[in-house]
Design a protein around this motif. Sequence first.
Motif, short mmCIF file in Angstrom:
data_model
loop_
_atom_site.label_atom_id
_atom_site.label_comp_id
_atom_site.label_asym_id
_atom_site.label_seq_id
_atom_site.Cartn_x
_atom_site.Cartn_y
_atom_site.Cartn_z
N ASP A 211 0.86 -1.19 0.00
CA ASP A 211 0.00 0.00 0.00
C ASP A 211 0.89 1.23 0.00
O ASP A 211 2.05 1.19 0.44
CB ASP A 211 -0.94 0.00 1.21
CG ASP A 211 -0.19 0.11 2.52
OD1 ASP A 211 -0.20 1.19 3.11
OD2 ASP A 211 0.41 -0.90 2.95
N VAL A 212 0.35 2.32 -0.50
CA VAL A 212 1.13 3.54 -0.68
C VAL A 212 1.60 4.11 0.65
O VAL A 212 2.74 4.59 0.78
CB VAL A 212 0.31 4.58 -1.46
CG1 VAL A 212 1.09 5.88 -1.61
CG2 VAL A 212 -0.09 4.04 -2.83
N LEU A 213 0.76 4.04 1.67
CA LEU A 213 1.11 4.60 2.97
C LEU A 213 2.34 3.91 3.55
O LEU A 213 3.28 4.58 4.02
CB LEU A 213 -0.07 4.48 3.94
CG LEU A 213 0.18 4.99 5.36
CD1 LEU A 213 0.49 6.48 5.33
CD2 LEU A 213 -1.04 4.71 6.23
N SER A 214 2.38 2.58 3.52
CA SER A 214 3.54 1.85 4.04
C SER A 214 4.79 2.15 3.23
O SER A 214 5.90 2.26 3.78
CB SER A 214 3.26 0.35 4.03
OG SER A 214 2.14 0.05 4.82
N MET A 215 4.63 2.29 1.91
CA MET A 215 5.78 2.60 1.06
C MET A 215 6.38 3.95 1.45
O MET A 215 7.60 4.09 1.58
CB MET A 215 5.35 2.62 -0.41
CG MET A 215 6.42 3.08 -1.36
SD MET A 215 5.83 3.15 -3.06
CE MET A 215 7.21 4.00 -3.84
N VAL A 216 5.52 4.95 1.64
CA VAL A 216 6.02 6.28 2.02
C VAL A 216 6.66 6.25 3.39
O VAL A 216 7.70 6.89 3.63
CB VAL A 216 4.88 7.31 1.95
CG1 VAL A 216 5.33 8.66 2.48
CG2 VAL A 216 4.37 7.45 0.52
N MET A 217 6.07 5.47 4.32
CA MET A 217 6.59 5.40 5.68
C MET A 217 7.93 4.68 5.74
O MET A 217 8.68 4.85 6.71
CB MET A 217 5.57 4.71 6.59
CG MET A 217 4.28 5.49 6.75
SD MET A 217 3.08 4.67 7.80
CE MET A 217 3.89 4.77 9.38
N LEU A 218 8.24 3.87 4.74
CA LEU A 218 9.57 3.27 4.67
C LEU A 218 10.52 4.13 3.85
O LEU A 218 11.72 4.21 4.17
CB LEU A 218 9.48 1.87 4.07
CG LEU A 218 10.81 1.12 3.89
CD1 LEU A 218 11.54 0.99 5.23
CD2 LEU A 218 10.59 -0.24 3.26
N LEU A 219 10.02 4.78 2.81
CA LEU A 219 10.86 5.59 1.94
C LEU A 219 11.50 6.74 2.71
O LEU A 219 12.71 7.01 2.56
CB LEU A 219 10.03 6.13 0.78
CG LEU A 219 10.70 7.18 -0.12
CD1 LEU A 219 11.94 6.62 -0.77
CD2 LEU A 219 9.71 7.69 -1.16
N ILE A 220 10.73 7.44 3.53
CA ILE A 220 11.25 8.61 4.24
C ILE A 220 12.40 8.24 5.18
O ILE A 220 13.48 8.83 5.11
CB ILE A 220 10.12 9.33 4.98
CG1 ILE A 220 9.13 9.93 3.97
CG2 ILE A 220 10.67 10.42 5.89
CD1 ILE A 220 7.91 10.55 4.61
N PRO A 221 12.23 7.24 6.08
CA PRO A 221 13.38 6.90 6.94
C PRO A 221 14.56 6.32 6.18
O PRO A 221 15.71 6.52 6.57
CB PRO A 221 12.79 5.88 7.92
CG PRO A 221 11.57 5.37 7.29
CD PRO A 221 11.02 6.49 6.46
#
Length: 278
Positions: A211-221
């Motif tokens: 899902d997009v939310l999990s992807m963004v939450m991993l991409l940022i860190p």
Amino acid sequence: MDKLAENTFIGHLLELRRRVLFAVIAVFVGFMASYPFSKAIYTILAAPLIEVLPKGSHLIYTSLPEVFLTYVQLSLLSGFVLALPIVLYQFWAFIAPGLYEHERKAFFPLIFASVFLFIGGMLFAYFIVFPNAFRFFVSFSGNDITAMPKVDSYLSLIVKFSLAFGLAFQIPILIVVLVRIGVLQVATLRRSRRYAFLICAIASAVLSPPDVLSMVMLLIPMYMLFEVGLFFAARLPASRPGVEAAADDTAEPSQHVADEMDAAEESFRDKDEDGPKN
């Protein structure tokens, strides 16, 4: 010479076997200590999903040995985590004799930093990513569709993505090591930030839940960790073990030459003293 090399190789194999045996025994002891608490451990791991499940939904199992085998797998993982200090010590004790002093000083802190970041990545996934991702997935359930995840499937999912986040948090260690051994240059990494961001985006899409939310939450860190690794790599210049080793090799011959010169000078002095007596 070949016999000596063969004996040295066999000695290394015997030492490796001994270290691996100690590590396996430590993991087995950790497994035995963890199994009585396997149900409680699973309850803790299942908490992010249970909190967002609709009322009346719960985890299920569809084969008789499924729960037992799940508890065994979970106990093995827990036993490995408990035995991790001993496993790391056995690994360190095996490779340390073959390292230079400066390599031991650089490598030893990296082990602890790697473990700290790995655990940090798993905790980040457990407390931040999983609750939001599971809430997103459960939101698709309704009157005609009820979420009832399987026990072993949930364990596989949470272990897979916990390991993925733990490995993703190794980026600073990887950058520091590659810079220290001369594979990468800090200036090159600074010029390649856009490519680093692209690689982090691709990795987060592969490693995170779909899902997009999990992807963004991993991409940022992940990208932040790239910048952290770049920051420390710029302040820890790459070592040059070859040059230092060469310096160590040339130091001994220089000392040997100096000793020979002192001996020759002493010999000439003795001859000069004996000359007038003759």
